[in-house]
Design a protein around this motif. Structure first.
Motif, PDB file in Angstrom:
ATOM      1  N   ALA A  92     -10.456 -30.970 -24.607  1.00 48.68           N
ATOM      2  CA  ALA A  92      -9.203 -31.631 -24.223  1.00 48.68           C
ATOM      3  C   ALA A  92      -8.012 -30.876 -24.796  1.00 48.68           C
ATOM      4  O   ALA A  92      -7.008 -30.653 -24.115  1.00 48.68           O
ATOM      5  CB  ALA A  92      -9.212 -33.084 -24.699  1.00 48.68           C
ATOM      6  N   GLN A 147      -4.551 -36.528 -26.818  1.00 44.93           N
ATOM      7  CA  GLN A 147      -5.417 -36.074 -25.722  1.00 44.93           C
ATOM      8  C   GLN A 147      -6.412 -37.131 -25.258  1.00 44.93           C
ATOM      9  O   GLN A 147      -7.008 -36.988 -24.201  1.00 44.93           O
ATOM     10  CB  GLN A 147      -6.238 -34.847 -26.174  1.00 44.93           C
ATOM     11  CG  GLN A 147      -5.603 -33.507 -25.889  1.00 44.93           C
ATOM     12  CD  GLN A 147      -4.605 -33.131 -26.942  1.00 44.93           C
ATOM     13  OE1 GLN A 147      -4.820 -33.354 -28.127  1.00 44.93           O
ATOM     14  NE2 GLN A 147      -3.494 -32.575 -26.520  1.00 44.93           N
ATOM     15  N   LEU A 158      -8.990 -36.947 -22.051  1.00 42.93           N
ATOM     16  CA  LEU A 158     -10.320 -37.462 -22.357  1.00 42.93           C
ATOM     17  C   LEU A 158     -10.231 -38.984 -22.386  1.00 42.93           C
ATOM     18  O   LEU A 158      -9.408 -39.541 -23.113  1.00 42.93           O
ATOM     19  CB  LEU A 158     -10.734 -36.916 -23.724  1.00 42.93           C
ATOM     20  CG  LEU A 158     -12.203 -36.875 -24.111  1.00 42.93           C
ATOM     21  CD1 LEU A 158     -13.030 -36.124 -23.075  1.00 42.93           C
ATOM     22  CD2 LEU A 158     -12.330 -36.202 -25.477  1.00 42.93           C
TER      23      LEU A 158
END
Lengths: 247, 247
Positions: free
Chosen positions: A50, A83, A57
């Motif tokens: 990610a 992320q 994610l």
């Protein structure tokens, strides 16, 4: 959107297959229906993917409350809050009919997610949310989870012990967490016959092939939820399952 | 989808403007924000349009429970159940936070609507639905509506009487149903100043221009919800509104 399926092995999803997908959905606590957890190294790999790709994610912490045999792993979201979107639900811990779940969203995605929710249904019913908030604040939710974890763990252990006695050539897998087990069937028993035999005894269990991307490649197995029967019916249900699978 | 706005006159939406739109959404009980009902002849015209064009008519019975001065009109849905989808909601009668509403869908549309709902959120929380079903079965929902209708009608009458005394050059419209009134402002009072004056007195009212498709063409008016203040605060709110609008 194009959807790619990740392969699976004993350590969970093969996150090394991730490339330019843009987003990946993982269920680290418990893969359904195979039941393995995502290994710590795979979690790190997924976070690294990610970070380096800029992908999103989605950590679906489905069954995360029901880990039995090992210490709880931290959330991937804590490793990379920019992320990883973390998703949890009360569907397993309280009831699917509540329709309550939650998302921790990376700051850069928050406005878009809020807007998508607004367009979908404006907002979720506030009375159920207030009741859940009260339950959490009072400590009652945590007590409930601990009690359920104990109850489900005992059921799981009874399932394993009963099958070891009555159908020892059935292999039980996917037991480290969650509310279902995977029963791998011996050659003497076709999956379709096992599903039919259980059904004839009043049990609704499913064959693994029902969940397969490529049904011909799956092992012959049953997916058995052991949290569903009410307490007074569990012993009978277990005896019927064993009768359906016994040699 | 292309969205066309229908013009409005004293009889409600100009349904004679409907042609090949495919679908039309009407709020026959009460147009928001202007407040007129859809005249009986217009209802018949709308149904005739749906029948001849094959279009879908969505009858949003928003505020349908709160009609004050005239007999309830039957639903258009009853005239043409194959062409009309009927929508109702508990957002006005109970609380918007409940997120409960209902649809009566033409049989030919039913499968698609059920599938769209499934994809949107699978289903709506069952506990609130069960509680509402109990309330309806017990007769408590009907009693609640009757009680609220009386309370809101009294508030409406007090609003009209107070404005007639304190700001007689304000014209009150859109009163036959619903939970809000349209206050048309005299030339001495700019809409923006009326909104600001009410705001300075702690009242959240909106100008009609906030809802306009073409703001420059609207009359100068306030949209005033009279159901919102709690009972103990209504007298004060009414006095403040009159103070903001008085000459």
């Amino acid at each position: 959107l194009r959807i790619d399926d990740l392969d699976l092995d004993g350590s969970g999803a093969r996150v090394d297959e991730l490339a330019d997908q843009g987003a990946a959905v993982l269920t680290p606590a418990h893969q359904f229906p195979l039941g393995m957890a995502l290994a710590a190294q795979r979690r790190n790999q997924a976070v690294a993917w990610a970070r380096s790709s800029g992908g999103l994610l989605v950590e679906d912490d489905y069954d995360g409350e029901f880990r039995y045999d090992r210490a709880a792993l931290g959330a991937m979201q804590a490793l990379a809050p920019d992320q990883v979107a973390f998703a949890g639900t009360a569907s397993k811990s309280l009831a699917p009919g509540l329709r309550l779940s939650w998302l921790v969203v990376p700051p850069a995605w928050l406005d878009d997610v809020v807007e998508a929710k607004r367009l979908a249904d404006r907002f979720t019913g506030v009375f159920d949310q207030l009741a859940l908030a009260d339950l959490i604040d009072s400590g009652g939710y945590d007590r409930h989870i601990r009690r359920c974890r104990l109850v489900y763990r005992r059921r799981r252990d009874r399932l394993v012990a009963a099958l070891a006695r009555r159908a020892p050539d059935v292999t039980v897998a996917g037991l480290a967490a969650g509310l279902h087990a995977l029963l791998e069937l011996p050659a003497r028993l076709l999956e379709v016959d096992a599903v039919r035999g259980a059904g004839a005894r009043g049990l609704a269990v499913e064959g693994l092939s029902a969940y397969a991307v490529a049904p011909s490649e799956t092992r012959s197995a049953l997916v058995v939820g052991y949290a569903t029967p009410p307490e007074h019916a569990f012993t009978t249900a277990l005896a019927r399952l064993c009768a359906a699978l016994a040699a």
